[in-house]
Design an enzyme around this catalytic site. Structure first.
Site, mmCIF file in Angstrom:
data_model
loop_
_atom_site.group_PDB
_atom_site.id
_atom_site.type_symbol
_atom_site.label_atom_id
_atom_site.label_comp_id
_atom_site.label_asym_id
_atom_site.label_seq_id
_atom_site.Cartn_x
_atom_site.Cartn_y
_atom_site.Cartn_z
ATOM 1 N N ASP A 1 55.578 61.769 49.435
ATOM 2 C CA ASP A 1 56.464 60.946 48.610
ATOM 3 C C ASP A 1 56.490 61.571 47.209
ATOM 4 O OD1 ASP A 1 57.737 58.907 47.176
ATOM 5 O OD2 ASP A 1 56.760 57.314 48.311
ATOM 6 N N ASP B 1 63.420 59.110 43.641
ATOM 7 C CA ASP B 1 62.195 58.828 44.399
ATOM 8 C C ASP B 1 62.536 59.019 45.877
ATOM 9 O OD1 ASP B 1 59.895 57.615 45.447
ATOM 10 O OD2 ASP B 1 60.363 55.608 44.665
ATOM 11 N N HIS C 1 62.771 49.208 45.980
ATOM 12 C CA HIS C 1 62.692 48.649 44.632
ATOM 13 C C HIS C 1 63.825 49.163 43.765
ATOM 14 C CE1 HIS C 1 61.010 52.656 43.620
ATOM 15 N NE2 HIS C 1 60.507 52.553 44.835
ATOM 16 N N HIS D 1 59.204 50.950 39.288
ATOM 17 C CA HIS D 1 59.457 49.680 39.982
ATOM 18 C C HIS D 1 59.981 48.692 38.947
ATOM 19 C CE1 HIS D 1 56.612 50.510 43.622
ATOM 20 N NE2 HIS D 1 57.553 51.414 43.474
ATOM 21 N N GLU E 1 62.888 52.175 51.306
ATOM 22 C CA GLU E 1 61.840 52.950 51.945
ATOM 23 C C GLU E 1 61.157 52.197 53.073
ATOM 24 O OE1 GLU E 1 58.483 53.796 49.264
ATOM 25 O OE2 GLU E 1 59.561 52.732 47.690
ATOM 26 N N GLU F 1 62.350 57.616 52.745
ATOM 27 C CA GLU F 1 62.865 56.995 51.520
ATOM 28 C C GLU F 1 63.963 57.820 50.864
ATOM 29 O OE1 GLU F 1 59.990 56.720 48.295
ATOM 30 O OE2 GLU F 1 61.161 55.146 47.308
#
Ligand code: MN
Ligand code: MN
Length: 321
Positions: free
Chosen positions: A97, A108, A168, A176, A203, A300
């Site tokens: 990640d 992300d 998020h 976040h 994700e 994700e």
């Protein structure tokens, strides 16, 4: 998840996506895809993470958070510490990640590499969960409907989602931003909708275990909470660490590996960080493990909602960097 340019329902942008976000997205996607080559049995997690973090810099961004490498029943938030490392095993399910940041704009993204044939279905289920979410994505979609799409795709493949891990919203310098995007049909997400101008990550985590994660005692990732009044109450080392963190990482997550080694011994640095977390000055991200020690996979992407569609920020072809 990495090929081609996909703009879901996207015709023209009424709310233009920030250029820095798009560039961060191309970099994060490229580094995520390059990670597949590094995940080999016997490889050091530290070497993999350091390589990926320096690729992000070479390509023109900064790591938005430490490279997470979470193996098998470890679901999320593991990165090698100052003294600890892990080695990839021959049957491991390895989640990478990564995040790229440019002027506070964050992309992300995550991928799972399974070295075991046995868990390919689990990995496919997390990808299918993400694809299912992408099929329902449009500005104004209910977060409930995103979660429902993820959960049905995962259950149809015989696996569970991890209910207490979610996507998020993302703000500048804030990974976040306060709104969770569920991976299941969560009634609490009935009202809320994706608004134009929102940056967000989806994700899905899939598992063979119980479907939720618990915190372990290992913490190798922290972030400054932005809550001040700290100078008066801190010791000399804690103050030096906070000055460094504020100037280098702002409120973005960091790892003790990124602090200069001449700041103190590993013991001193680790206890200073623990104290700062205890005082609420730093937020601690403990390593999260599957409650039934089930194997976990994750996929994700980061997205940007315009008024007319949703852009997949971490899956676009944009060769010029
Ligand atoms: Mn991520
Ligand atoms: Mn995320």
């Amino acid at each position: 998840m990495s090929s081609g340019s996909r703009n879901l329902g996207f015709r023209y942008c009424v709310v233009e996506p920030p250029e820095q976000l798009l560039k961060a997205g191309v970099i994060a996607a490229r580094v995520r895809d390059e990670s597949r080559e590094l995940v080999r049995s016997g490889a050091s997690c530290r070497e993999i993470c350091e390589k990926l973090e320096s690729r992000i810099v070479e390509l023109g961004a900064s790591p938005a958070f430490p490279c997470n490498i979470s193996i098998s029943h470890i679901a999320a938030h593991y990165t090698p510490g100052i003294r600890d490392d892990c080695v990839v095993g021959e049957d491991d399910v390895v989640k990478i990640d990564v995040g790229a940041e440019i002027e506070g704009y964050i992309a992300d993204t995550a991928v799972t590499v399974s070295l075991s044939e046995k868990h390919l279905g689990l990995v496919e289920a997390s990808r299918a969960g993400l694809e299912a979410a992408m099929r329902v994505l449009k500005p104004g979609v209910r977060l409930y409907d995103i979660g429902k799409a993820v959960e049905s795709a995962v259950r149809a493949r015989g696996f569970k989602v991890i209910k207490n891990l979610s996507g998020h919203t993302i703000d500048r310098y804030t990974i976040h931003a306060g709104i969770s995007i569920p991976n299941y049909a969560d009634r609490a997400a009935w009202i809320r909708r994706i608004q134009p101008g929102t940056i967000f990550a989806i994700e899905p985590f899939t598992t063979t275990g119980r479907g939720y994660v618990v915190e372990s005692s290992t913490v190798n990732i922290y972030a400054y909470t932005g809550k001040g009044a700290r100078k008066a109450v801190l010791g000399e080392l804690e103050s030096r660490i906070m000055d460094y963190i504020e100037s280098k990482f702002k409120t973005l997550p960091f790892t003790p590996r990124w602090l200069p080694s001449n700041m103190g011994s590993p013991n001193e640095i680790e206890s200073a960080l623990k104290l700062l977390a205890k005082r609420g000055i730093l937020h601690a991200y403990p390593v999260l493990v599957e409650a039934g020690r089930g194997v976990v996979a994750q996929s994700e992407h980061t997205f940007y909602a315009t008024k007319s569609g949703v852009i997949v920020v971490t899956d676009r072809e944009q060769p010029e960097l």
